[in-house]
Design a protein around this motif. Structure first.
Motif, PDB file in Angstrom:
ATOM      1  N   GLN A   5     -24.385 -17.567 -74.543  1.00 20.13           N
ATOM      2  CA  GLN A   5     -24.779 -18.933 -74.875  1.00 20.13           C
ATOM      3  C   GLN A   5     -25.640 -18.939 -76.127  1.00 20.13           C
ATOM      4  OE1 GLN A   5     -26.875 -20.273 -71.422  1.00 20.13           O
ATOM      5  NE2 GLN A   5     -25.041 -20.962 -70.358  1.00 20.13           N
ATOM      6  N   GLU A   6     -26.596 -18.019 -76.173  1.00 18.09           N
ATOM      7  CA  GLU A   6     -27.483 -17.939 -77.334  1.00 18.09           C
ATOM      8  C   GLU A   6     -26.700 -17.603 -78.600  1.00 18.09           C
ATOM      9  OE1 GLU A   6     -31.294 -15.427 -79.030  1.00 18.09           O
ATOM     10  OE2 GLU A   6     -30.923 -15.440 -76.864  1.00 18.09           O
ATOM     11  N   TYR A  27     -14.590 -21.836 -80.637  1.00 11.63           N
ATOM     12  CA  TYR A  27     -14.273 -22.106 -79.228  1.00 11.63           C
ATOM     13  C   TYR A  27     -15.354 -21.503 -78.352  1.00 11.63           C
ATOM     14  CZ  TYR A  27     -11.822 -21.712 -74.719  1.00 11.63           C
ATOM     15  OH  TYR A  27     -11.478 -21.770 -73.390  1.00 11.63           O
ATOM     16  N   ILE A  28     -15.986 -22.337 -77.545  1.00 11.26           N
ATOM     17  CA  ILE A  28     -16.970 -21.880 -76.561  1.00 11.26           C
ATOM     18  C   ILE A  28     -16.271 -21.872 -75.208  1.00 11.26           C
ATOM     19  CG2 ILE A  28     -19.182 -22.320 -75.452  1.00 11.26           C
ATOM     20  CD1 ILE A  28     -20.022 -23.824 -78.019  1.00 11.26           C
ATOM     21  N   ALA A  29     -16.022 -20.672 -74.697  1.00 11.32           N
ATOM     22  CA  ALA A  29     -15.270 -20.513 -73.458  1.00 11.32           C
ATOM     23  C   ALA A  29     -16.199 -20.215 -72.292  1.00 11.32           C
ATOM     24  CB  ALA A  29     -14.259 -19.372 -73.611  1.00 11.32           C
ATOM     25  N   GLY A  30     -15.692 -20.454 -71.113  1.00  8.88           N
ATOM     26  CA  GLY A  30     -16.423 -20.087 -69.906  1.00  8.88           C
ATOM     27  C   GLY A  30     -15.936 -20.904 -68.732  1.00  8.88           C
ATOM     28  N   VAL A  31     -15.914 -20.283 -67.575  1.00  7.70           N
ATOM     29  CA  VAL A  31     -15.518 -21.000 -66.365  1.00  7.70           C
ATOM     30  C   VAL A  31     -16.597 -22.016 -66.030  1.00  7.70           C
ATOM     31  CG1 VAL A  31     -14.127 -19.073 -65.487  1.00  7.70           C
ATOM     32  CG2 VAL A  31     -16.540 -19.257 -64.845  1.00  7.70           C
ATOM     33  N   VAL A  39     -25.070 -25.423 -73.927  1.00  5.16           N
ATOM     34  CA  VAL A  39     -24.946 -25.066 -75.340  1.00  5.16           C
ATOM     35  C   VAL A  39     -24.692 -26.324 -76.173  1.00  5.16           C
ATOM     36  CG1 VAL A  39     -23.632 -23.753 -77.053  1.00  5.16           C
ATOM     37  CG2 VAL A  39     -24.140 -22.727 -74.830  1.00  5.16           C
ATOM     38  N   VAL A  40     -23.785 -27.173 -75.695  1.00  8.77           N
ATOM     39  CA  VAL A  40     -23.479 -28.417 -76.398  1.00  8.77           C
ATOM     40  C   VAL A  40     -24.745 -29.263 -76.537  1.00  8.77           C
ATOM     41  CG1 VAL A  40     -22.231 -30.618 -76.251  1.00  8.77           C
ATOM     42  CG2 VAL A  40     -21.030 -28.462 -75.798  1.00  8.77           C
TER      43      VAL A  40
END
Length: 180
Positions: A5-6, A27-31, A39-40
Motif C-alpha cells: 500500500q505504501e 493498477y492497484i491490485a488486491g482482493v 490507498v485511494v
C-alpha cells in the motif's frame, strides 16, 4: 498499513511531486479487504493537503462503488452511455461541459475496475481525448486503476482480460460479453 500500500501511494506521490510529464497508468491490485480503498483515500488526501484537489477525479462503474470512495460514476464523469449502444456523440453544450470538468484534471482514479468492460474503457479513453484535445490514451490523463479482477465481471461487456480480445479485436468482440 502495509508495504505494498505504501509503495503504491509513494509511486503516485512521487509522480505528483515531480510534476512528471510522463503519463502514469497504474493498477492497484488486491482482493477485498486488502486496503485498496485506503490507498485511494490517502491519494485524495494528498491532493487535498497540496491544495490541488481539482486535479484529481474519482470514478467507479456503479453508484454504490462510487459512494464508497467519495466519487462519481465513471459514466457521468466521462459522459458515456450506460446502455448497450456505442453512440458516444454528444452535443456542443455537453462537450463544453465535459471540457470544463476535465480541464484542470491531471489524475483519474477508477475503482472496481473489474466491473469496467473493454468497450467502456475505450469509450472513457475516447471521451477524455475529446475533453483534453490530446490524442493519447485517456487524453494524456494519469489513470490509477484499482480493483480485483477475481471479483465481479462486467455485466454486459467483455472483460478487459477476455482471451479473444488479445489479437486486434473487432468492435463487435469488444462490445458484448458472451461468457468468454
Amino acid at each position: 498499513e502495509n508495504a505494498e500500500q505504501e509503495r503504491a501511494f509513494r509511486l503516485v506521490a512521487n509522480h505528483v511531486f515531480d510534476d512528471n510529464e510522463e503519463q502514469l497508468l497504474m493498477y492497484i491490485a488486491g482482493v477485498g479487504g486488502t486496503g485498496k480503498s485506503h490507498v485511494v483515500k490517502a491519494i485524495l488526501r494528498l491532493f487535498e493537503l497540496l491544495g490541488r484537489s481539482e486535479e484529481v477525479l474519482v470514478g467507479a462503474p456503479t453508484g454504490a462503488a462510487a459512494l464508497n470512495i467519495g466519487g462519481y460514476t465513471i459514466h457521468s464523469l466521462a459522459m458515456v452511455p450506460t446502455g448497450k449502444g456505442d453512440n458516444v456523440k454528444i452535443g456542443k453544450g455537453k462537450m463544453n461541459e465535459l471540457k470544463n470538468i476535465w480541464q484542470p484534471v491531471r489524475y483519474l482514479i477508477i475503482d472496481e475496475i473489474s466491473m469496467c468492460g473493454a468497450l467502456l474503457l475505450c469509450q472513457i479513453s475516447d471521451r477524455l481525448k475529446q475533453a483534453k484535445g490530446v490524442n493519447e490514451p485517456f487524453g494524456g490523463i494519469n489513470v490509477i486503476f484499482a480493483g480485483d479482477f477475481g471479483q465481479l465481471r462486467p455485466v454486459i461487456q467483455k472483460s478487459v482480460f477476455a482471451y479473444n480480445l488479445v489479437q486486434a479485436p473487432t468492435h463487435q468482440q469488444v462490445s458484448f460479453n458472451d461468457g468468454a
